[in-house]
Write a protein that holds these residues in place. Structure first.
Motif, mmCIF file in Angstrom:
data_model
loop_
_atom_site.group_PDB
_atom_site.id
_atom_site.type_symbol
_atom_site.label_atom_id
_atom_site.label_comp_id
_atom_site.label_asym_id
_atom_site.label_seq_id
_atom_site.Cartn_x
_atom_site.Cartn_y
_atom_site.Cartn_z
ATOM 1 N N LEU A 1 -5.448 -0.404 -36.340
ATOM 2 C CA LEU A 1 -5.390 -1.827 -36.031
ATOM 3 C C LEU A 1 -3.926 -2.245 -35.976
ATOM 4 N N VAL A 2 -3.544 -2.872 -34.868
ATOM 5 C CA VAL A 2 -2.177 -3.365 -34.683
ATOM 6 C C VAL A 2 -2.251 -4.878 -34.544
ATOM 7 N N GLU A 3 -1.601 -5.575 -35.472
ATOM 8 C CA GLU A 3 -1.586 -7.034 -35.455
ATOM 9 C C GLU A 3 -0.189 -7.527 -35.118
ATOM 10 N N GLY A 4 -0.117 -8.477 -34.196
ATOM 11 C CA GLY A 4 1.162 -9.042 -33.803
ATOM 12 C C GLY A 4 1.027 -9.805 -32.503
ATOM 13 N N GLU A 5 1.958 -10.744 -32.288
ATOM 14 C CA GLU A 5 1.962 -11.557 -31.074
ATOM 15 C C GLU A 5 0.635 -12.311 -30.899
ATOM 16 N N GLY A 6 -0.004 -12.652 -32.036
ATOM 17 C CA GLY A 6 -1.265 -13.376 -31.985
ATOM 18 C C GLY A 6 -2.450 -12.521 -31.585
ATOM 19 N N LEU A 7 -2.272 -11.190 -31.570
ATOM 20 C CA LEU A 7 -3.323 -10.280 -31.124
ATOM 21 C C LEU A 7 -3.785 -9.384 -32.274
ATOM 22 N N ARG A 8 -5.019 -8.927 -32.176
ATOM 23 C CA ARG A 8 -5.570 -7.919 -33.085
ATOM 24 C C ARG A 8 -6.070 -6.771 -32.203
ATOM 25 N N MET A 9 -5.215 -5.803 -32.039
ATOM 26 C CA MET A 9 -5.483 -4.704 -31.104
ATOM 27 C C MET A 9 -5.949 -3.479 -31.884
ATOM 28 N N PHE A 10 -7.129 -2.982 -31.529
ATOM 29 C CA PHE A 10 -7.681 -1.830 -32.238
ATOM 30 C C PHE A 10 -7.730 -0.627 -31.304
ATOM 31 N N PHE A 11 -7.095 0.463 -31.746
ATOM 32 C CA PHE A 11 -7.045 1.700 -30.973
ATOM 33 C C PHE A 11 -8.102 2.646 -31.543
ATOM 34 N N CYS A 12 -9.180 2.787 -30.777
ATOM 35 C CA CYS A 12 -10.381 3.453 -31.283
ATOM 36 C C CYS A 12 -10.454 4.920 -30.879
ATOM 37 N N GLY A 13 -9.374 5.455 -30.293
ATOM 38 C CA GLY A 13 -9.474 6.810 -29.776
ATOM 39 C C GLY A 13 -10.545 6.865 -28.710
ATOM 40 N N ASP A 14 -11.324 7.923 -28.719
ATOM 41 C CA ASP A 14 -12.374 8.079 -27.701
ATOM 42 C C ASP A 14 -13.733 7.586 -28.188
#
Length: 656
Positions: A455-468
């Motif tokens: 989970l990457v939080e920043g710039e008002g975003l919650r971006m989740f890198f789930c792989g495949d």
């Protein structure tokens, strides 16, 4: 888990397996009219605790696998032979020699005792399509394609460790007589590509021996053997052999037998009803799989007949990718405001060249970290080149680190032989700052058990890198070898629950150019589907939990492969995952190469207990004879798990 060594006889006494397994110790252990009698539902009269009589000349030996016995005076023909202990049950029947053994398929549990019977003069007959998997197994074990970058699983590695002599082969439509029996060969692929069934007419009664095409009414022995590609590799073919198996079952049904005998399971007195039940069960299970399959995004034509189903989850539309991200190959790259790069996955040297190109163009000024989502080769093959090019830490979940830092210790789909250096192995929920972003790592057992989420939080975003693990179509569970566990709080249920909790604004898959997300309603739909799947797949297999049928490496050796020297001793663990709701006893022993010990004698049994829903280990040791030539040696392992006797159920490889 405490270990203790003891004899096979003591093991079986403690395990309560009775005369079935004691027959391997002495012929006198099998006597008619004693022990715990078994009678099949086909109405066969029990003759001994491990033999069922179907007619005057046709019997079933009920051992680790069901072995057909056609008796002609003092001679016998066997259909399959398992680990060979059936030979000890023949004496009380008046049988002095085995003339012929015919096999339904090549799996090791069907045929690991064949060499002993052949050494005493038995002729071995095998399906023509699988001959090489009996008398040329060295070619399979020596082939790197059978070891690394595994996208195809046919033939299966439940292969004989050493070759046996083949005297004859059989193909569809072949007929022959042996003693009082007339036999006809059916081609019945599904469980394996070359599986055969035998229609046996004997004493006015017709019986079909079908190998592992069916285990019992509505059940198959396992699900993972049905992994087969159609429009793509086997890797993408969960239940892909289902249509092939259904056709095979139709041929078996058309034979009109009075009884149906599978290698594992019961004797079926109503073959048509048993088969109809299995076909219906397979359809129900496959429908639930398709309903939330990520593969619908990649290969929509594969599921054309299911398109538009109202009881399937609609495929989400994609979302625009935030400006802080770059995507190439299977790599996502996060770029900070001051042009530092946080790279996620490196599947090839092309990714390294692309990063250098962007550095040369001034798009980024430095590479500060490499995050690895999972161990698959298309995500890690470029890591050695990356680590030569960029001096930065490699970070991943502990489960992923265990695989990519020591690839020879594992046998898994898509595994790469290239080792990677991991500088930081993260714990579930561990957080740290990186420039203007907050990073949080998770153990994320989705597409594979050995998988990470970020989970990457920043710039008002919650971006989740789930792989495949996900696409906008659903979950990525199309390969049984990846260990996609079913159950509350494990596998994809755990992953979907985390997605729902994190409320990610964007989800990213390395194979998908767009971002996506899921609604709470879709998360609930996926979890309900998984719960229903646990029930349906549990009914499909003759185990007390679905995962025994879908989780192929629930028993595995660690390390899978290691170096060894003549005159030295090696040790390895047999790792057992107990998917049951209560603890299970387990005992294991090695089955060394025939040339290593007198008469190929197996090793000592080592016993332990595995708690419910947990992993346990049994440590085995094996001495390498001084005279052993260099080469690769396959070491099968016999397993007794609870009341199940599983001969040569797994294996490891020693490189001498």
């Amino acid at each position: 888990m405490a270990n203790a060594e003891f004899s096979r006889r003591e093991l079986l006494r403690r395990a309560g397996l009775g005369a079935i397994a004691l027959a391997a110790s002495s012929a006198s252990a099998v006597t008619f009219g004693t022990g715990c009698h078994r009678s099949g539902p086909a109405g066969g009269a029990p003759m001994a605790s491990d033999v069922t009589k179907l007619s005057d000349h046709l019997f079933i030996y009920r051992g680790p696998v069901n072995v057909g016995i056609v008796r002609d005076g003092a001679k016998a023909l066997l259909i399959d032979c398992g680990d060979g202990r059936v030979a000890e049950a023949l004496g009380p029947m008046g049988v002095e020699s085995v003339d012929q053994v015919i096999f339904t398929h090549h799996h090791r549990d069907q045929a690991c005792g064949a060499w002993r019977l052949a050494a005493k003069g038995a002729r071995l007959g095998v399906p023509a399509a699988e001959r090489d998997y009996f008398d040329n197994v060295a070619a399979y074990w020596a082939n790197p394609q059978s070891r690394w970058h595994l996208y195809n699983v046919h033939p299966h590695h439940l292969m004989l460790a050493e070759a046996v002599p083949v005297g004859m082969t059989y193909a569809a439509g072949d007929t022959f007589t042996w003693g009082p029996a007339a036999l006809r060969v059916l081609s019945t692929p599904g469980h394996t590509d070359g599986s055969a069934s035998y229609v046996v007419d004997c004493d006015g009664r017709r019986t079909v021996f079908c190998g592992d095409a069916i285990a019992a009414a509505g059940q198959v022995w396992d699900v993972h053997s049905l992994q087969k590609g159609t429009q793509t590799t086997d890797y993408h073919g969960f239940l892909g052999a289902r249509p092939q198996l259904v056709e095979s079952l139709g041929r078996i049904k058309a034979a009109g037998a009075a009884a149906l005998v599978g290698s594992h399971g019961s004797i079926m007195a109503d073959p048509a009803a048993a088969i109809d039940g299995l076909v219906a069960a397979l359809d129900r299970c496959y429908d639930k799989y398709v309903a939330i399959s990520a593969l619908r995004h990649y290969f929509p034509k594969l599921f054309a007949e299911y398109a538009g189903r109202k009881d399937h989850m609609p495929i989400r539309k994609g979302k625009a990718v935030p400006g802080c991200l770059r995507h190439f190959g299977t790599t996502w790259m996060l770029v900070s405001k001051d042009k530092a790069a946080f790279v996620m996955d490196c599947g090839s040297a092309d990714a390294v060249r692309e990063i250098r190109k962007r550095m040369d163009a001034g798009e980024i000024r430095s590479v500060e970290a490499l995050w690895v989502t999972h161990y698959h080769d298309d995500h890690v093959d470029g890591i050695p080149d990356f680590q030569k090019a960029f001096d930065c830490p490699c970070i991943t979940d502990r489960s992923v680190a265990a695989v990519i830092t020591d690839p020879p210790a594992w046998r898994l789909p898509c595994n790469s032989p290239h080792k990677a250096r991991v500088d930081r192995a993260t714990a579930d929920g561990e957080s740290w700052p990186w420039h203007e972003f907050k990073m949080t790592a998770y153990h994320f057992p989705g597409q594979t058990l050995y998988h990470a989420g970020l989970l990457v939080e920043g710039e008002g975003l919650r971006m989740f890198f789930c792989g495949d693990s996900f696409t906008m179509a659903g979950i990525d569970d199309y390969c049984a070898g990846n260990r996609n566990w079913l159950g509350r709080g494990v596998g994809f249920d755990r992953c979907v629950a985390l997605i729902e909790k994190l409320k990610a604004t964007h989800i990213f898959n390395p194979h998908v150019d767009e971002a996506f997300d899921f609604t709470d309603e879709q998360c609930r739909f996926m979890r309900a589907n998984l719960a229903e799947r646990e029930r349906l797949f549990g009914q499909l297999v003759p185990w007390d939990h679905a995962n025994y049928g879908t989780d192929e490496p629930w028993v595995r050796c660690h390390p899978y492969e290691q170096q060894a020297a003549p005159g030295k001793e090696v040790t390895f663990d047999v790792v057992v995952t107990n998917h049951s709701a209560s603890s299970r006893t387990v005992a294991c022993r090695t089955a060394p190469p025939r040339a290593w010990l007198p008469a190929g004698a197996p090793g000592d049994w080592v016993r332990g207990e595995v708690p419910a829903k947990a992993e346990g280990r049994v440590r085995l040791s094996l001495g390498i004879p001084e005279s052993s030539p260099s080469g690769r040696y396959v070491i099968p392992v016999d397993v007794v798990y609870g009341d199940r006797d599983l001969p040569q159920f797994t294996e490891c490889v020693l490189v001498v």
